[in-house]
Motif scaffolding. Structure first.
Motif, PDB file in Angstrom:
ATOM      1  N   ALA A  56      -5.646 115.139   4.063  1.00  0.00           N
ATOM      2  CA  ALA A  56      -4.994 114.360   3.008  1.00  0.00           C
ATOM      3  C   ALA A  56      -4.918 115.160   1.708  1.00  0.00           C
ATOM      4  O   ALA A  56      -3.864 115.206   1.052  1.00  0.00           O
ATOM      5  CB  ALA A  56      -5.755 113.052   2.788  1.00  0.00           C
TER       6      ALA A  56
ATOM      7  N   GLN B 291      -2.784 113.930  -1.260  1.00  0.00           N
ATOM      8  CA  GLN B 291      -3.013 112.497  -1.088  1.00  0.00           C
ATOM      9  C   GLN B 291      -4.501 112.198  -1.029  1.00  0.00           C
ATOM     10  O   GLN B 291      -5.329 113.089  -0.839  1.00  0.00           O
ATOM     11  CB  GLN B 291      -2.416 112.015   0.245  1.00  0.00           C
ATOM     12  N   SER B 292      -4.815 110.915  -1.115  1.00  0.00           N
ATOM     13  CA  SER B 292      -6.153 110.451  -0.765  1.00  0.00           C
ATOM     14  C   SER B 292      -6.191 110.139   0.722  1.00  0.00           C
ATOM     15  O   SER B 292      -5.145 110.011   1.380  1.00  0.00           O
ATOM     16  CB  SER B 292      -6.516 109.197  -1.562  1.00  0.00           C
TER      17      SER B 292
ATOM     18  N   GLN C  43      -4.343 106.884   1.399  1.00  0.00           N
ATOM     19  CA  GLN C  43      -2.894 107.026   1.415  1.00  0.00           C
ATOM     20  C   GLN C  43      -2.410 107.663   2.713  1.00  0.00           C
ATOM     21  O   GLN C  43      -1.388 107.256   3.275  1.00  0.00           O
ATOM     22  CB  GLN C  43      -2.453 107.848   0.210  1.00  0.00           C
ATOM     23  N   LEU C  44      -3.144 108.649   3.200  1.00  0.00           N
ATOM     24  CA  LEU C  44      -2.807 109.268   4.478  1.00  0.00           C
ATOM     25  C   LEU C  44      -2.868 108.242   5.607  1.00  0.00           C
ATOM     26  O   LEU C  44      -1.979 108.187   6.472  1.00  0.00           O
ATOM     27  CB  LEU C  44      -3.765 110.420   4.777  1.00  0.00           C
TER      28      LEU C  44
ATOM     29  N   GLN D 134       0.107 105.876   5.477  1.00  0.00           N
ATOM     30  CA  GLN D 134       1.331 106.546   5.905  1.00  0.00           C
ATOM     31  C   GLN D 134       1.337 106.750   7.417  1.00  0.00           C
ATOM     32  O   GLN D 134       2.382 106.619   8.065  1.00  0.00           O
ATOM     33  CB  GLN D 134       1.458 107.887   5.184  1.00  0.00           C
TER      34      GLN D 134
ATOM     35  N   LYS E 220       1.382 104.050  -3.619  1.00  0.00           N
ATOM     36  CA  LYS E 220       1.827 105.439  -3.789  1.00  0.00           C
ATOM     37  C   LYS E 220       1.835 106.211  -2.473  1.00  0.00           C
ATOM     38  O   LYS E 220       2.454 107.278  -2.380  1.00  0.00           O
ATOM     39  CB  LYS E 220       0.929 106.154  -4.800  1.00  0.00           C
ATOM     40  N   ALA E 221       1.191 105.671  -1.445  1.00  0.00           N
ATOM     41  CA  ALA E 221       1.236 106.322  -0.128  1.00  0.00           C
ATOM     42  C   ALA E 221       2.666 106.442   0.376  1.00  0.00           C
ATOM     43  O   ALA E 221       2.988 107.349   1.153  1.00  0.00           O
ATOM     44  CB  ALA E 221       0.398 105.533   0.876  1.00  0.00           C
TER      45      ALA E 221
ATOM     46  N   ALA F  12       4.932 109.851  -0.351  1.00  0.00           N
ATOM     47  CA  ALA F  12       4.615 111.174   0.196  1.00  0.00           C
ATOM     48  C   ALA F  12       5.649 111.611   1.228  1.00  0.00           C
ATOM     49  O   ALA F  12       6.300 110.782   1.870  1.00  0.00           O
ATOM     50  CB  ALA F  12       3.232 111.154   0.831  1.00  0.00           C
TER      51      ALA F  12
END
Length: 343
Positions: free
Chosen positions: A277, A282-283, A286-287, A290, A316-317, A320
């Motif tokens: 990530a 990303q965090s 978030q990964l 997604q 916010k994911a 990406a």
């Protein structure tokens, strides 16, 4: 509700439809936001109603139109629905036609035999109660919360059909059904003229059950969408437990996450996923979000939140770039099914 909770007048953000992606639910005509909001946890009477209201309204401002509930959510049971009903009446009533409200029935909410299971009595009585809780004349999606092997599937499906025919639900869904029983339900509903809209399974990098039991394939073939819950594996697919169990974390007091599963094996795999990530900017959370949205079978992923910051972070994911084949291979290598799951 605390005095003064609704003193401030709410007006929805004018740009709420500018950013969030929407995805079609199976073969239906209904679009759902890529991320939907679930009131499973953090929406009982043990939480601040001011904070709860702030989070719900912020979700709508972000374009999250789908709010997922159940008669069982609290504590106590039905508290989450009653809370949402208050917010609907005082804040979101002008926007009711923009909302997708869902509720479920069938999981136990009391000792009575009529407060659990998939009978017509249980499901339709609960739905009537839920409509009163929410202060609305219909829900958009009504679910059978879990399969009840002691009740004929025809009866459970018949109750869902009746909910639509009575105008109390626009669509129907099922939750936690194994692939074979989901297919049977979809067939019965199709014959009754009320197609199965969605199925709500648990699905995450650490829980590949929908892949392993064929549910993804059944969803594609039968034309229903998946509304996946626990995409962050109760917080295991965040950076929260990479080092230790922080004070006040869910693992200390949740029936759904045991501290016993946070072991060296989990930390090694989660740390590897976290590195993937971070290399993507990303965090880990978030990964993970997604990843569950990578295929067309998943219409939306349910997220909860204990703060507006957490909600913003999760949304916010969706910004990406798509996961590459190599990244997906690495995720499969470290995202081993069963990691962190209670036996």
């Amino acid at each position: 509700m605390a005095h003064g909770l609704f003193d401030k007048t709410y007006a929805a953000a004018e740009d709420r439809y500018d950013s969030l992606a929407y995805r079609r639910a199976g073969d239906s005509g209904l679009d759902l936001p890529a991320l939907s909001f679930g009131l499973w946890q953090n929406f009982g009477t043990d939480r601040s109603p001011e904070t709860q209201r702030e989070i719900v309204l912020h979700a709508f401002d972000l374009g999250i139109t789908h709010f997922d509930n159940a008669d069982r959510y609290g504590p106590p049971h039905r508290a989450a629905q009653k809370f949402f009903g208050t917010v609907l009446a005082r804040d979101l009533a002008p926007y009711r036609d923009e909302l997708i409200l869902s509720t479920k029935a069938g999981n136990p909410i009391g000792p009575s035999p009529y407060l659990k299971g998939g009978s017509r009595k249980s499901l339709l009585t609960s739905l009537d109660h839920s409509l009163r809780d929410l202060g609305t004349d219909r829900v958009d999606i009504f679910y059978s919360h879990s399969p009840d092997l002691t009740t004929p599937l025809e009866e459970t499906v018949g109750a869902l059909v009746s909910a639509v025919e009575q105008g109390k639900a626009l669509y129907v869904g099922i939750s936690n059904y194994p692939a074979d029983r989901a297919h049977e339900a979809a067939e019965l509903l199709r014959r009754a003229g009320v197609p199965l809209l969605v199925h709500q399974p648990r699905y995450s990098i650490f829980d590949r059950s929908p892949e392993r039991d064929g549910l993804l394939k059944v969803a594609a073939e039968d034309g229903f969408g998946l509304v996946v819950y626990s995409p962050l594996a109760q917080g295991l697919l965040t950076d929260k437990y990479l080092a230790d169990i922080p004070a006040g974390a869910r693992a200390q007091n949740s029936a759904f996450l045991s501290p016993d599963v946070i072991d060296d094996t989990y930390r090694r795999r989660a740390a590897a996923l976290d590195r993937i990530a971070r290399e993507r900017g990303q965090s880990l959370a978030q990964l993970a979000l997604q990843w569950v949205l990578r295929g067309p079978e998943v219409a939306t992923a349910l997220v909860g939140a204990s703060s507006t910051w957490q909600l913003d972070h999760n949304v916010k994911a969706l910004d990406a770039p798509a996961l590459t084949e190599e990244e997906l291979r690495l995720i499969d290598e470290h995202g081993v099914h069963g990691t962190g799951l209670k036996a």
